[in-house]
Every structure is written in C-alpha cells, then in structure tokens.
Design an enzyme around this catalytic site. Structure first.
Site, mmCIF file in Angstrom:
data_model
loop_
_atom_site.group_PDB
_atom_site.id
_atom_site.type_symbol
_atom_site.label_atom_id
_atom_site.label_comp_id
_atom_site.label_asym_id
_atom_site.label_seq_id
_atom_site.Cartn_x
_atom_site.Cartn_y
_atom_site.Cartn_z
ATOM 1 N N GLY A 178 0.763 -1.242 0.000
ATOM 2 C CA GLY A 178 0.000 0.000 0.000
ATOM 3 C C GLY A 178 0.794 1.292 0.000
ATOM 4 C CD GLU B 187 0.587 -9.057 1.578
ATOM 5 O OE1 GLU B 187 0.343 -10.218 1.931
ATOM 6 O OE2 GLU B 187 -0.303 -8.181 1.453
ATOM 7 N N PRO B 188 4.379 -4.998 -1.046
ATOM 8 C CG PRO B 188 6.508 -4.047 -1.304
ATOM 9 C CD PRO B 188 5.788 -5.190 -0.647
ATOM 10 N N GLY B 189 3.250 -3.444 -4.065
ATOM 11 C CA GLY B 189 3.130 -3.639 -5.512
ATOM 12 C C GLY B 189 3.414 -2.318 -6.214
ATOM 13 C CE1 TYR C 24 -10.093 1.404 -8.665
ATOM 14 C CE2 TYR C 24 -8.180 1.724 -10.072
ATOM 15 C CZ TYR C 24 -9.022 0.884 -9.363
ATOM 16 O OH TYR C 24 -8.761 -0.448 -9.348
ATOM 17 C CB CYS D 167 -18.019 3.502 -28.350
ATOM 18 S SG CYS D 167 -17.323 3.316 -29.972
ATOM 19 C CD GLU D 168 -17.866 2.409 -21.896
ATOM 20 O OE1 GLU D 168 -18.207 3.076 -20.899
ATOM 21 O OE2 GLU D 168 -17.929 1.192 -21.972
ATOM 22 C CE1 TYR E 213 -2.956 -3.474 -8.262
ATOM 23 C CE2 TYR E 213 -1.758 -1.478 -7.661
ATOM 24 C CZ TYR E 213 -2.200 -2.755 -7.352
ATOM 25 O OH TYR E 213 -1.886 -3.303 -6.135
HETATM 26 N N1 LLP Z 1 -1.654 -6.823 -0.203
HETATM 27 C C1 LLP Z 1 -2.998 -6.916 -0.311
HETATM 28 C C2 LLP Z 1 -3.720 -7.796 0.586
HETATM 29 C C3 LLP Z 1 -3.670 -6.156 -1.278
HETATM 30 O O1 LLP Z 1 -4.991 -6.237 -1.358
HETATM 31 C C4 LLP Z 1 -2.937 -5.299 -2.144
HETATM 32 C C5 LLP Z 1 -3.616 -4.526 -3.178
HETATM 33 C C6 LLP Z 1 -1.534 -5.244 -2.004
HETATM 34 C C7 LLP Z 1 -0.939 -6.012 -1.011
HETATM 35 C C8 LLP Z 1 -0.693 -4.359 -2.859
HETATM 36 O O2 LLP Z 1 -0.985 -3.018 -2.678
HETATM 37 P P1 LLP Z 1 -0.048 -1.895 -3.330
HETATM 38 O O3 LLP Z 1 1.284 -1.947 -2.655
HETATM 39 O O4 LLP Z 1 0.080 -2.186 -4.779
HETATM 40 O O5 LLP Z 1 -0.778 -0.631 -3.066
HETATM 41 N N2 LLP Z 1 -6.297 -1.428 -8.834
HETATM 42 C C9 LLP Z 1 -6.138 -0.417 -7.804
HETATM 43 C C10 LLP Z 1 -5.370 -0.941 -6.614
HETATM 44 C C11 LLP Z 1 -5.986 -2.159 -6.002
HETATM 45 C C12 LLP Z 1 -5.181 -2.659 -4.842
HETATM 46 C C13 LLP Z 1 -5.602 -4.026 -4.461
HETATM 47 N N3 LLP Z 1 -4.861 -4.597 -3.380
HETATM 48 C C14 LLP Z 1 -5.442 0.789 -8.406
HETATM 49 O O6 LLP Z 1 -5.190 0.789 -9.606
HETATM 50 O O7 LLP Z 1 -5.188 1.768 -7.697
#
Ligand code: LLP
Length: 438
Positions: A254, A289-291, A332, A358-359, A387
């Site tokens: 997050g 768990e960073p993404g 979003y 077309c939206e 994402y």
């Molecule tokens: N761990 C869990 C349990 C999660 O649900 C998520 C993301 C992450 C880790 C990774 O979070 P991050 O570090 O990437 O913020 N599609 C949306 C974001 C959805 C996030 C879902 N869960 C967007 O484009 O902003």
C-alpha cells in the site's frame, strides 16, 4: 495547473524519464521514446529496469534492520520479465490466484517466499499452493480456514496460515482501495481473532503461523501503518499469552507514490524509522507486500495522437491508448501525469486526452495543459507500471499493447503486441450456426 516550465523542472528531477540533451525529447533511461514508438508501435508500455530495481531496494534498505520478506504484489504487474527482475533481487511474491501461483513458479519464484492472499481461494488453488510448498496462506474467513484445513489434512501437508486481521484503521485513501476499515469485506474483525485462533488451533491440517493486515493502497503517510502495527502488536501479545507460536507478521502493501505534481511518495525511511523499533521487539519475521511502489513509477504508457478536435468548449487530443490499456483514470478518476515526448516551445492549450473507445468515460487525462498538439505527436502517461497492463482488457476488440523493458541504452520486448487472432482463438461457433449440424 501544469505549466511547461514546471513540467520541465519535474522531468529533470525524475531519474528514469529524462530529456535527451541533443533534441530535448523524452527518453526512458538512455532510450528515446520516439525510437521505441517507431520500433514497436503504440500504445506501448515502457518500463525502466533501473527504476524498478531502485524502487524495490529503497524499501529493502529502509527496513534492512529487520530484514523483511518483501513479497512483490504481482497483481499490479505480472509480466514474466518484471517478475524475474525482482525475483533475481531476492523478492518473494504476494499472489491472489492459482494463475498468479503458476506464473510465479514458472518465472522461478521460491515457493518459500510466496504468500497466498485473496478472499475466495478455490479447492484447486489450495491444492496447487500446498503442493508447491508456499510460505503461508493469508486467511480471510473461518470457512476458508476450514476449507484449507480439510484439503491439507487430505493431502497430509499441514497448511501454514496467517489470519488476516481487520485492524479498523482508516488509511485515508480512495474508498475503492481502502481495506482496513470495519465495514470492508476484508479480514477477520479484530475482536474475533482470539476466538478464531482458539478454534483453528485444534483444526487438523492447519499450522497457525502468523498475522496479516493490509490497510489499503496508495497510502502517503506513515500514520495508518503505525496505528495498525500497534493493534497487531497488541493482538500478537495476547495470542502468544494464549499459547500460540506466531512467527510471521505481514503488514501488507500500500505504500503510495507521487502521481501528481507536488505530491510526495511514502517516505520509506520515515516509515521504517517509525516501525522498526517496535518490529524488532516482536521477534517475528516481518513481511511486506508492496506492488504499486515498486512497479508504478517504473512504467510508462506511450501513446500517439491520432486526431486533434478543437471543440466549442473543450479541446480533445484523441490518442491511440484507451481505457482498455489503462483503466485507472476511468475507474477511479485517478490522475496520471501526461507529458509531450517532443519538446515544443510556444503556446500551450488545455486538452482532454481521450481514447477511441465508445464511452465518454474513456479518457487518460482531463484539462491538461500541453503544447499545441498535432496528429502524430507522442504523449507519455507516467506512473503506469502498476495496475496498468495488469488491468488491461480487450474491450472494443482492441489487442493489448506490447511491453518493452529498457535497461541503460538497450530495449527488450517483454510482451509482443496482441493480434486480433489472439482474441478470437479461444472462441468457437457451434455447427448449428453454420448450418452444418445441430
Ligand atoms: N496486499 C494486499 C492484501 C492487497 O490487497 C494489495 C492490493 C496489495 C498487497 C498491494 O498493494 P499496493 O502496494 O500495490 O498498493 N487497482 C487499484 C489498486 C488495487 C489494490 C488491491 N490490493 C489501483 O489501480 O489503484
């Protein structure tokens, strides 16, 4: 509002997207975006290897004192080359499906560094994860724990599980991506965790090894994590007093990034300074768990202007990238910086940068000040590495974009552009519709 000089100032400060001193056009690392557009076509996802690795190392180094397992949340970007780059660095994976498990294993992930989250794991997914020997399941509900226990007992492979706790912390982010409040569907309510542990400790097939929480996404300030850690530490102490041996504490992902000018990304050093002293006391293996914070700023969506439409109230730059390529703005109302690839002096104009779908929701940016645009101009949408492609679709029968990884002066195709044949390949027309059968 973005002025050209501020755009310039901004891009000079970003290490991976920078201006070519020769002609002032934009490059990723040392590769000109115009060259990539010519070579691979548009829309095109472009990633900087240097930035990807740097983003990961910034987290690793900030928390070095507790040597956490950093499980890259592959839902944000599951391209095999991106995964391999991170796996080579020593990351684990945070997965949410059997598909992600298979991709991760195929890319060479160490199963002992895989964490399996998600609210609706199927029996098949549980079997596959147990066979692979993953580090832990994050469990979201009692029936899910029962299901995992039953499968594990049948396979005679005890399942390591961490209970996802809902710490009821408000992470102050977009309501679609906040997850740690009481009213969200995620996790076990804080007050019910001890009772659940008591019950599950007696369930055959389960090994209760940890606690997990994830308070949301795109979080820019440490406060929510500090509160969540406080809650988790309290719970951990009580559970240990109850006799449970807990050795994993997963604080989720997050960490936010700077999508907008003037926004500051999560300060990892400040976050670590706030969390590490408490984490060291707990005597657990820490997991993050960073993404987004790893992949987001490393990726760019390159797109070409097809038409410029000067309307009565609005000017539109109609580009070849669309909501099927990058849905975040439409879904979003997310903001992504959009920069012109070629430097151009002189007048600026305000444009809505829109796709051909077309939206009316199909836009990449609204009310953006850009130099006077002409058909053929290239624009680059920043912070699209997380994402972006992962949420791309084939809506309007648009083949998905190609992806390129840049490292220094070299570029590598890491996913070829889809063809229409790829889209129709899984489909079938029953014989009766062809008049050749019933
Ligand atoms: N761990 C869990 C349990 C999660 O649900 C998520 C993301 C992450 C880790 C990774 O979070 P991050 O570090 O990437 O913020 N599609 C949306 C974001 C959805 C996030 C879902 N869960 C967007 O484009 O902003």
């Amino acid at each position: 509002m973005v002025t050209q000089s501020r755009v310039k100032e901004h891009i000079e400060t970003v290490t991976t997207i920078n201006t070519d001193p020769a002609d002032r056009s934009l490059r990723v690392e040392q590769v000109k975006l115009s060259l990539l557009a010519k070579r691979y076509g548009t829309p095109l996802y472009v990633y900087s290897y240097a930035r990807l690795i740097e983003n990961y190392r910034r987290i690793r180094d900030a928390f070095a004192a507790v040597n956490p397992l950093i499980a890259f949340s592959m839902k944000c970007n599951s391209n095999a080359a991106i995964l391999r780059a991170l796996i080579n660095e020593g990351t684990g994976l945070d997965i949410v499906s059997g598909g992600e498990l298979a991709r991760g294993l195929a890319t060479g992930a160490d199963p002992a560094k895989i964490i399996f989250a998600g609210v609706g794991k199927t029996r098949e997914e549980i079997v596959a994860a147990l066979r692979a020997g993953i580090r832990a399941f994050n469990v979201e509900s009692e029936p899910e724990a029962d299901a995992i226990g039953a499968v594990a007992a049948r396979l005679r492979r005890p399942a390591p599980i961490a209970i996802r706790v809902n710490p009821d912390v408000d992470a102050a982010t977009h309501h679609y991506i906040t997850t740690g409040r009481k009213e969200n569907k995620f996790g076990i309510p804080f007050d019910k965790v001890r009772r659940l542990f008591r019950k599950l400790a007696r369930t055959r097939g389960l090994r209760l090894v940890g606690l997990h929480c994830h308070i949301g996404s795109q979080i820019l300030k440490p406060d929510g994590y500090i509160k969540a850690l406080g809650r988790m530490a309290e719970l951990l102490a009580r559970l240990r007093a109850d006799g449970h041996a807990i050795d994993l504490l997963n604080l989720g992902g997050g960490f936010g990034i700077a999508y907008e000018e003037g926004q500051e990304p999560m300060d990892m050093k400040a976050l670590a300074a706030a969390l590490v002293p408490e984490l060291r006391k707990l005597g657990v293996r820490v997991i993050f768990e960073p993404g987004r914070s790893i992949a987001g700023p490393a990726g760019f969506l390159l797109t070409r202007v097809e038409y410029v439409k000067e309307g009565a109230v609005k000017n539109f730059a109609i580009v070849d990238g669309a909501m099927n390529d990058l849905i975040r703005p439409s879904l979003y109302s997310a903001f992504h910086r959009i920069l012109p690839v070629e430097a151009r002096r002189g007048r600026v104009r305000t444009y809505d940068v829109v796709g051909p779908i077309c939206e009316s929701g199909d836009f990449l940016g609204k009310d953006r000040q850009l130099p006077l645009l002409r058909a053929g101009d290239l624009l680059v949408v920043c912070d699209a590495g997380a994402y972006g492609m992962a949420m791309a679709s084939n809506y309007n029968s648009r083949p998905r974009a190609a992806e390129v990884l840049v490292r220094g002066g070299r570029h590598h195709l890491i996913r070829r552009r889809e063809k229409v044949e790829d889209l129709v390949a899984p489909e079938a027309i029953p014989a009766f519709l062809n008049g050749t059968g019933r």
